[in-house]
Design a protein around this motif. Structure first.
Motif, PDB file in Angstrom:
ATOM      1  N   ALA A  48       0.823  -1.207   0.000  1.00  0.00           N
ATOM      2  CA  ALA A  48       0.000   0.000   0.000  1.00  0.00           C
ATOM      3  C   ALA A  48       0.858   1.259   0.000  1.00  0.00           C
ATOM      4  O   ALA A  48       1.884   1.321   0.673  1.00  0.00           O
ATOM      5  N   GLU A  55      -5.773   6.128  -3.947  1.00  0.00           N
ATOM      6  CA  GLU A  55      -5.451   4.733  -3.650  1.00  0.00           C
ATOM      7  C   GLU A  55      -4.309   4.333  -4.574  1.00  0.00           C
ATOM      8  O   GLU A  55      -4.413   4.451  -5.799  1.00  0.00           O
ATOM      9  N   GLU A  57      -0.451   1.718  -4.918  1.00  0.00           N
ATOM     10  CA  GLU A  57       0.422   0.669  -4.416  1.00  0.00           C
ATOM     11  C   GLU A  57       1.784   0.814  -5.076  1.00  0.00           C
ATOM     12  O   GLU A  57       1.880   1.200  -6.248  1.00  0.00           O
TER      13      GLU A  57
END
Length: 130
Positions: A48, A55, A57
Motif C-alpha cells: 500500500a 489509492e 500501491e
C-alpha cells in the motif's frame, strides 16, 4: 488491491519492442524448452502507498533474463538493454503509474550449470483508476 495485469502487460509490450535480442520472447511464465534468450516475470508484489484521496500501491517486479550456453557478458548486454528500456519509463495510456525505477541488476550462473541468468528488478507506484 490494484490489478497488476495492466502493468505486467505494459512492461511485456515495452520489452518486445525495445529489446530485439529477446526475439519477442517475453513470457508471463516460462516453460521447459523455450528458446533462449527470453525474459520471464519471476516475482512481483505490491504494498500500500495510499496518499490523501489517492489509492495507490508500490509494485516491485522482477524480470528474469535466461540464456543457455552463452557468456555472462552476453547476458549482461541483454540485461543492460532491459534496464535501459524500463528505467524512467511509464505507460500512462495503459494505467496511472509513475515512471519505473530500476532497483537491481544482476547476472549469475544458473543452478543447471549450463545457463546464465540475469535479473532486472523495477519498482513503480501504480494508482487506482477507480
Amino acid at each position: 488491491m490494484i490489478d497488476i495485469e495492466p502493468l505486467i502487460q505494459a512492461i511485456r509490450a515495452r520489452l518486445i519492442v525495445q529489446v530485439p535480442a529477446l526475439g519477442g520472447r517475453v513470457f508471463d511464465r516460462a516453460t521447459e524448452g523455450d528458446e533462449t534468450p527470453y525474459a520471464a516475470f519471476d516475482t512481483f508484489y505490491g504494498v500500500a502507498a495510499d496518499a490523501e484521496c489517492i489509492e495507490a500501491e508500490d509494485w516491485t517486479v522482477q524480470i528474469g533474463i535466461y540464456h543457455s550456453m552463452t557468456s555472462k557478458a552476453e547476458v549482461g548486454k541483454i540485461v543492460g538493454q532491459v534496464k535501459a528500456a524500463l528505467h524512467g519509463w511509464a505507460d500512462t495510456d495503459a494505467l496511472t503509474m509513475h515512471p519505473l525505477r530500476v532497483t537491481l541488476v544482476r547476472v549469475m550462473d544458473d543452478p543447471d550449470g549450463v545457463s546464465v541468468h540475469g535479473v532486472v528488478q523495477v519498482e513503480a507506484m501504480v494508482e487506482s483508476d477507480g
